[in-house]
Design an enzyme around this catalytic site. Sequence first.
Site, PDB file in Angstrom:
ATOM      1  NE  ARG A  39      -8.908   2.786   8.723  1.00  0.00           N
ATOM      2  CZ  ARG A  39      -9.616   3.927   8.745  1.00  0.00           C
ATOM      3  NH1 ARG A  39     -10.594   4.108   7.865  1.00  0.00           N
ATOM      4  NH2 ARG A  39      -9.355   4.860   9.623  1.00  0.00           N
ATOM      5  N   GLY A  45      -1.369  -2.383   2.183  1.00  0.00           N
ATOM      6  CA  GLY A  45       0.053  -2.017   2.044  1.00  0.00           C
ATOM      7  C   GLY A  45       0.304  -1.330   0.719  1.00  0.00           C
ATOM      8  N   GLY A  94       3.591   0.453  -0.002  1.00  0.00           N
ATOM      9  CA  GLY A  94       4.990   0.811  -0.239  1.00  0.00           C
ATOM     10  C   GLY A  94       5.550   0.299  -1.546  1.00  0.00           C
ATOM     11  CD  GLU A  95       7.652  -4.055  -1.231  1.00  0.00           C
ATOM     12  OE1 GLU A  95       8.545  -4.770  -1.687  1.00  0.00           O
ATOM     13  OE2 GLU A  95       7.000  -4.346  -0.213  1.00  0.00           O
TER      14      GLU A  95
END
Lengths: 735, 203
Positions: A625, A698, A700-701
């Site tokens: 999501r 997630g 960000g990376e």
Amino acid sequence: MADYSAPVPVPGKNMGKADARIEGREKVTGATVYASDAPVANPTFAYLITASVGRGKIRKFDLAEAKALPGVVAIFTHENVPKRADAEFFSDGGWVNTSFDPMESAEVRFAGQIIGVVIAETYEIARDAAHRVVVDYAPAEPSASLLSHGTETVDAAKVAKGWKDKEAGNFDKAWAAAAVKLEAGYATPTQHHNPIELFTTTVAWHGDELTIYEPSQFVWGLKNGVAKQLGIDPEKVMVVNPFVGGAFGSKGIMTQRTGIIAAIAREIRRPVKLVPTRTQGFYVSTYRAETRHAIKLGADKSGRLTALSHDGWELTSRSDDYKVGGTEATTQMYAIPNVTSKVHIVRADRQTPGFMRSPPEVPYMFALECAIDEMAEKCGIDPVEFRRINDTMKSPVSGEKFTSRHLVECFDAASTAFGWSKRNPKVGSMRDGDWLVGYGCAATCYPANTMAATARVRLSPDGSARVQIAAHDVGTGATTVMGQIVAEAFDIPLSKVTVEMGDTRLPPGPVAGGSQTTASGGSAVKAACDKVIARFGNRLPSGPALEAAFKKMNTGVVEEYAEWAPPKSTGGVAKLYTGRMSGAEGEEKPLLAYAYGAEFVEVHIHSRTKEIRVPRITGAFAGGRIMNPRTARSQLMGGLIWGISSALHEATEIDEKRARYVNDNIAEYLIPVNADIRSVEVILVPEVDDQIPMGAKGLGELGNVGTNAAVANAVYHATGQRIRELPITIDKLIV
Amino acid sequence: MIDGNETGFSRRTFLASGTVATAAVPLAAQAKGRTMDQAAAVRAETGVPITLRINGGNHRVTVDPRTTLLDTLRERLGLTGAKKGCDQGQCGACTVHVDGRATLSCLTLAVAAQGRDITTIEGLAAADGTLHPMQAAFVDNDAFQCGYCTPGQIMSAIAIVHDGHANDANTIREAMSGNLCRCAAYPNIVAAIEQAAVQMKRG
């Protein structure tokens, strides 16, 4: 079709609203209070004295000239700095990014080590005095880097807590039988995070209570770690840092500087402001250490991979066995039944390395995804098709199923948008005038991590809400996303939600590392919202009915605190309150959940000068999501640019003789400027994953993992040269 | 956010000027529980009194002649919008306007900024809080992430529009290449400047 390259994308399936950042107005007016912006009364200013040798002993300090300057308050060295307790290396269950106290004795273990602190009435005087300090060293010869004489190599499995090298099937047998074989070595350099915000520390004591203003990705960790060092009750330590000016891992685990500065402030009974220079920052915090890799890939005649061997060598310090262990990702990436792998740790005379954006995946996936491209070519199969053939829905190591995986869908979306079909597979066949043109691609992946989190949510009769969680916004948009979770739960506009983060007066949130803030912090916030709604009989009224409900309940506000921990874990919340990294004791058996993506790059290489340009890059990502497509796109875009930077620009050059960083400033440590970056296209591939917290993996990376290989593979397509050592620079192309 | 440093300082400077001797024994003074601003005493002895015109207002302050404009703004006047990212002119986070020109405040001595018109990020929005078109465009286009380089980016962006370097994306990229953004919001920064440049020309 959505306009992928628009700064504000249109939300798609399984996405939240593309709300603008809550703190946007503050950030564009200069009102945001970063750590070094916080005012303290009557401060002193600290300037660090750092070691100019790579190894040795301090024979003596000559402080006379420095002390004679008017306005110098005090100068501290190992001889008079207040003693502090050992708060232990974080991965051994402690708090600090190195167990080595740089001011404990006369020993110098690495260049740039803090060996003294000047305290003065002004910054100018402190700096002047520091430069007048004369240090007499008994230097010794340091081992500077991975290949230096005198390093010590150990197996990660023997020294790193909880680490087991990944094995599956029978590699030797499969390798012997493989019809197509590749053996190749790869290397990645030392890199420094270089957030634009420096590694500042401001401390002020009020009686026996300590307030710390410092950029931190884990304020509860800093609070507890400093308390341990100073031998005081953590309740007496407050860390305030609502916004971080960039971190990328460098501000996650506390450094030794904070305890030193806090102890000094206690002794001189004045607040202390430390703003280390950019150059000092190269040594004060951590870095991504250099790695080397040996890869063997075997396949049958149809292009099915049968065997993988991945050995990785990672540099660490003499003090701590830090490891990243990226074979976790590479051995589970494709349907390869026979796997062997080993992580080697190489101890050298450097400061301890640490997390930097996608710590394991960036170096290890560079090796694997370059090798996959080479193998596809050997098999005569298009690299996109090759990955489709070798896709897997379960881990070949454990046999466990991934909660969801849409790698192939990402390749399809990105290759279509990029125009991969226009690629002539023949190496060196595409040109644009004097420029050689190359297309390359690679897969990206990042695990969906989680850790314990707590949060407090308050609802008022006027339909406004406040959420408090000591999570952190390092630029990810976490503040906005936490607000959106509350707005959605209560069905109120985002403008009616106040978000408070980055402060130890708030319930502890997760470390802003491992791309886990949304899933972990968000789960705690959602749980608190659910408890608030439960107070209304699980049906929250709105408007005047809400006001009436409050009246009926005879209360002014409804406030709930909630704790959340990853499924199947134990003890996470208790550990979180002690500021230690959850899961360090290996009690959890996390879900096998990864986010995936596909990255396509076009490179232009000048046929004579070998100048390299990246006119465009396209990435498609499936991360579950998407809470906010606007901030999600920005994170992934930043990740892709980080990837280009890593592939072409970034390397900390090391002076082999002195074990010092040569380009230790932000002009000579190259990162892209605006003119280096052209078209960056981000595609959010819809993905629903009901098994993972918040359904979110997630982001960000995820963006910067595959880019190194995608660029290297494009460079090969343009030139026929396989550059297996990063960064890819002009000198490596001129042979 | 602003702690009244400026007015407080002036008063303390006056008081401290007669007690310069305490600067030599600050620890002893502190131990006796005296709260006088020892820094003021040192500055009174070695400093240079200057007046800076910032965001339309005059600020009197006594500075060490080595003090940069950046440190004066941040440490003495409570104007912390301009940021220290390198302190040697490499990153652009400290960019302010001096007489309308984009200037690196970390490479400008405060004493050299006397008599100039200085504008910082705090001086851009209208008195009623209406954002400058460039500030609004940065929000609209998500042209920042951590926000630390943003004040410098915005000050440079306004200057390149005024200087005629914002006519197309390529010239914007080139002209903005003195301002580093480690979060790498570059494409969004270009989009924001394109948006604001049109509005600034109209306005």
